[in-house]
Design an enzyme around this catalytic site. Structure first.
Site, PDB file in Angstrom:
ATOM      1  N   GLY A  17       0.921  -1.026  -0.048  1.00 53.14           N
ATOM      2  CA  GLY A  17       0.068  -0.006  -0.195  1.00 53.14           C
ATOM      3  C   GLY A  17       0.952   1.064   0.016  1.00 53.14           C
ATOM      4  O   GLY A  17       2.036   1.182  -0.380  1.00 53.14           O
ATOM      5  N   LEU A  18       0.354   2.256   0.542  1.00 54.20           N
ATOM      6  CA  LEU A  18       1.114   3.619   0.442  1.00 54.20           C
ATOM      7  C   LEU A  18       2.359   3.525   1.205  1.00 54.20           C
ATOM      8  O   LEU A  18       3.492   4.091   0.828  1.00 54.20           O
ATOM      9  CB  LEU A  18       0.105   4.623   0.950  1.00 54.20           C
ATOM     10  CG  LEU A  18       0.696   6.193   0.900  1.00 54.20           C
ATOM     11  CD1 LEU A  18       1.327   6.558  -0.342  1.00 54.20           C
ATOM     12  CD2 LEU A  18      -0.304   7.072   1.518  1.00 54.20           C
ATOM     13  N   ALA A  19       2.201   3.039   2.370  1.00 54.58           N
ATOM     14  CA  ALA A  19       3.326   3.085   3.263  1.00 54.58           C
ATOM     15  C   ALA A  19       4.479   2.279   2.791  1.00 54.58           C
ATOM     16  O   ALA A  19       5.909   2.277   2.744  1.00 54.58           O
ATOM     17  CB  ALA A  19       2.984   2.437   4.845  1.00 54.58           C
ATOM     18  N   SER A  45      -5.773  -0.870   1.223  1.00 53.39           N
ATOM     19  CA  SER A  45      -6.435   0.320   1.883  1.00 53.39           C
ATOM     20  C   SER A  45      -6.432   1.675   1.481  1.00 53.39           C
ATOM     21  O   SER A  45      -7.330   2.644   1.370  1.00 53.39           O
ATOM     22  CB  SER A  45      -6.723   0.323   3.556  1.00 53.39           C
ATOM     23  OG  SER A  45      -7.042  -1.113   3.925  1.00 53.39           O
ATOM     24  N   ALA A  49      -8.896   5.454   0.038  1.00 53.56           N
ATOM     25  CA  ALA A  49      -8.954   6.678   0.810  1.00 53.56           C
ATOM     26  C   ALA A  49      -9.455   7.766  -0.299  1.00 53.56           C
ATOM     27  O   ALA A  49      -9.112   8.058  -1.007  1.00 53.56           O
ATOM     28  CB  ALA A  49      -7.564   7.121   1.396  1.00 53.56           C
ATOM     29  N   GLU A 117     -11.954  19.234   6.747  1.00 55.82           N
ATOM     30  CA  GLU A 117     -12.650  18.151   7.059  1.00 55.82           C
ATOM     31  C   GLU A 117     -13.036  18.298   8.564  1.00 55.82           C
ATOM     32  O   GLU A 117     -12.505  19.289   9.340  1.00 55.82           O
ATOM     33  CB  GLU A 117     -12.183  16.957   6.923  1.00 55.82           C
ATOM     34  CG  GLU A 117     -11.903  16.581   5.251  1.00 55.82           C
ATOM     35  CD  GLU A 117     -11.122  15.339   5.074  1.00 55.82           C
ATOM     36  OE1 GLU A 117     -10.831  14.549   5.739  1.00 55.82           O
ATOM     37  OE2 GLU A 117     -11.039  14.790   3.888  1.00 55.82           O
ATOM     38  N   HIS A 236     -16.064   5.431  10.975  1.00 57.57           N
ATOM     39  CA  HIS A 236     -16.340   6.542  10.380  1.00 57.57           C
ATOM     40  C   HIS A 236     -17.782   6.840  10.209  1.00 57.57           C
ATOM     41  O   HIS A 236     -18.805   5.957  10.134  1.00 57.57           O
ATOM     42  CB  HIS A 236     -16.094   6.397   8.606  1.00 57.57           C
ATOM     43  CG  HIS A 236     -15.851   7.868   7.783  1.00 57.57           C
ATOM     44  ND1 HIS A 236     -16.863   8.352   7.488  1.00 57.57           N
ATOM     45  CD2 HIS A 236     -14.857   8.475   7.257  1.00 57.57           C
ATOM     46  CE1 HIS A 236     -16.591   9.519   6.856  1.00 57.57           C
ATOM     47  NE2 HIS A 236     -15.226   9.385   6.783  1.00 57.57           N
ATOM     48  N   ARG A 282     -14.735  13.037  14.647  1.00 57.74           N
ATOM     49  CA  ARG A 282     -15.449  11.774  14.127  1.00 57.74           C
ATOM     50  C   ARG A 282     -16.302  11.043  15.015  1.00 57.74           C
ATOM     51  O   ARG A 282     -17.283  10.373  14.878  1.00 57.74           O
ATOM     52  CB  ARG A 282     -14.507  10.761  13.169  1.00 57.74           C
ATOM     53  CG  ARG A 282     -14.151  11.426  11.974  1.00 57.74           C
ATOM     54  CD  ARG A 282     -13.250  10.542  11.173  1.00 57.74           C
ATOM     55  NE  ARG A 282     -12.857  10.999   9.904  1.00 57.74           N
ATOM     56  CZ  ARG A 282     -12.173  10.479   9.088  1.00 57.74           C
ATOM     57  NH1 ARG A 282     -11.329   9.335   9.299  1.00 57.74           N
ATOM     58  NH2 ARG A 282     -11.752  10.768   7.666  1.00 57.74           N
ATOM     59  N   HIS A 341     -13.520   2.070  10.271  1.00 57.17           N
ATOM     60  CA  HIS A 341     -12.756   2.650   9.385  1.00 57.17           C
ATOM     61  C   HIS A 341     -11.081   2.657   9.538  1.00 57.17           C
ATOM     62  O   HIS A 341     -10.567   2.602   8.537  1.00 57.17           O
ATOM     63  CB  HIS A 341     -13.082   4.392   9.248  1.00 57.17           C
ATOM     64  CG  HIS A 341     -12.550   5.105   8.164  1.00 57.17           C
ATOM     65  ND1 HIS A 341     -12.814   4.698   6.697  1.00 57.17           N
ATOM     66  CD2 HIS A 341     -11.753   6.154   8.018  1.00 57.17           C
ATOM     67  CE1 HIS A 341     -11.918   5.468   6.166  1.00 57.17           C
ATOM     68  NE2 HIS A 341     -11.622   6.526   6.842  1.00 57.17           N
ATOM     69  N   ARG A 376      -8.737   9.689  15.601  1.00 55.79           N
ATOM     70  CA  ARG A 376      -7.543   9.717  14.535  1.00 55.79           C
ATOM     71  C   ARG A 376      -8.343  11.158  13.801  1.00 55.79           C
ATOM     72  O   ARG A 376      -9.374  11.302  13.189  1.00 55.79           O
ATOM     73  CB  ARG A 376      -7.160   8.931  13.357  1.00 55.79           C
ATOM     74  CG  ARG A 376      -6.571   9.341  12.177  1.00 55.79           C
ATOM     75  CD  ARG A 376      -6.244   8.293  11.307  1.00 55.79           C
ATOM     76  NE  ARG A 376      -7.183   7.764  10.528  1.00 55.79           N
ATOM     77  CZ  ARG A 376      -8.091   8.111   9.581  1.00 55.79           C
ATOM     78  NH1 ARG A 376      -7.600   9.440   8.991  1.00 55.79           N
ATOM     79  NH2 ARG A 376      -9.036   7.727   9.018  1.00 55.79           N
TER      80      ARG A 376
END
Length: 415
Positions: A17-19, A45, A49, A117, A236, A282, A341, A376
């Site tokens: 993934g991104l990481a 995941s 996003a 947000e 979420h 959230r 989420h 978060r």
């Protein structure tokens, strides 16, 4: 060397993934091997996003303000020093992503467009086509990684256990998904990085890929790594209440854009519990929606007035979800419910991305860095992933290369 032992040059990265991909790119030209349980990009995941990445790159915004919002949202459990250190790196990591080809939205003068947000004090979320940041960022990183000679990507490979010898992680036991009956192979590496994501697939209603079930967290725990804050799971507020698994997400950027939360009587009920209404943290918004639905009412996200037909151009992903569920967001509000989420808990991770096990680093949702506390802040997840991926790469590159040793004969993992 036995048939069931392979040695990879440099670093083994578990997760694409991104990481994982950002770590690999930042390690270049140091060699690394990235393992993906599927074709890269199809099950991460990160690609799902919608909102984008929070970073203080706007005029008048500061890392200090971003850190203060992060601390305020985290229910008293954010490490303030960690928060400031991460937000201070935000702008540099955005520039890295731009260099890798991420097509962030810009205005006619070339300035990054940022949205607001929940629980952010200003517009701070860098986005792509309104709600397509994750997919667009991943596509850019995948292209760049495939074109980077130092990165070897092995697809359809799953890891069953970490390999530990004399208290140090020395690789992992892995197998190809095309041959599930084959014995696991020990992949020996100089360093091992976990970037395996969260725990969403364990929940009945989640916005995450069903495959992501805490496998990395579990294998590290079995190897002896310290796990912290595992009880902190974020829901979420605005998963779409439709018959679909995983649960489609109506991005928080919609509320930042002015969409409202109403009940069946058109009452903006979140203001009954918090003065910020739809833009409260959230956890507060999710509880308010859950309580409304439990009481026999129905919560809706109303985009009709603020967006109307523009939702199809400005938030195409959400609009597509609506179309597939036979909802017309121009005429009707979108029914919503909380959905699992993000997991704030994970492997205890220091400022360099190191876990409590020698030889093991981790980044992304599998980690617990102190940034998120018990709640978060919106769009801090991708920021944390790239910040710690960069730190891990710097830490590994700065280490002396280990001398060659004879292959280790480790016991196969228990089945």
């Amino acid at each position: 060397m036995p048939d069931n032992l392979h040695h990879v040059a440099g670093t083994l990265i578990i997760g694409a993934g991104l990481a994982g991909l950002f770590t690999a790119l930042k390690l270049a030209p140091r060699p690394c091997t990235v393992l993906s349980p599927e074709v890269v990009g199809t099950g991460a995941s990160s690609a799902w996003a919608q909102g984008g990445i929070a970073a203080a790159v706007g005029l008048g915004d500061t890392a200090e303000a971003h850190a203060a919002d992060t601390v305020a949202a985290g229910a008293g459990l954010v490490d303030a020093d960690v928060a400031l250190s991460v937000t201070a790196e935000g702008a540099d990591r955005i520039f890295d992503l731009l260099a890798y080809g991420a097509p962030f939205d810009k205005d006619s003068e070339g300035t990054l467009i940022q949205s607001k947000e929940a629980a952010h004090s200003t517009n701070r979320v860098v986005r792509v086509s309104g709600d397509q940041a994750g997919r667009a960022i991943m596509d850019a990183l995948i292209r760049t990684a495939r074109d980077t000679p130092s990165i070897t990507i092995l697809e359809r490979v799953v890891v069953d256990e970490l390999a530990v010898a004399e208290g140090r992680v020395v690789g992992a036991f892995a197998r190809h998904t095309d041959d599930p009956m084959a014995d696991p192979v020990l992949i020996r590496a100089d360093e091992t990085v976990l970037a395996t994501g969260g725990v969403g697939g364990l929940f009945a209603v989640t916005t995450n890929p069903a495959r992501v079930r805490g496998q990395g967290l579990g294998m590290a725990a079995r190897a002896g790594a310290v796990v912290v804050d595992s009880e902190f799971v974020q829901f979420h507020p605005t998963g779409m209440a439709v018959d679909r698994d995983p649960c489609p997400l109506a991005t928080e950027a919609l509320r930042g854009h002015g969409a409202t939360l109403i009940d069946e009587n058109n009452h903006r009920f979140v203001f009954d519990t918090h003065p910020d209404g739809e833009l409260a943290p959230r956890d507060i918004v999710a509880r308010a929606i859950h309580a409304k639905n439990l009481s026999g009412g129905q919560a809706y996200l109303d985009t009709r007035t603020v967006l109307g037909a523009h939702i199809y151009d400005e938030f195409p992903t959400v609009a597509q979800y609506c179309t597939e569920a036979n909802i017309d967001p121009v005429k009707d509000p979108i029914p919503v419910r909380p959905a699992q989420h993000y997991h704030m808990g994970g492997l205890q991770t220091d400022e360099r991305g190191r876990t409590s096990l020698e030889g093991l680093w981790c980044a992304g949702e599998v980690s617990s860095t102190g940034l998120h506390g018990a709640n978060r802040l919106a769009s801090n997840s991708l920021l944390e992933a790239v910040v710690y991926a960069n730190r891990i790469a710097q830490d590994i590159v700065g280490r002396p290369r280990p001398s060659k040793v004879a292959p280790l004969h480790l016991p196969a993992p228990l089945h």
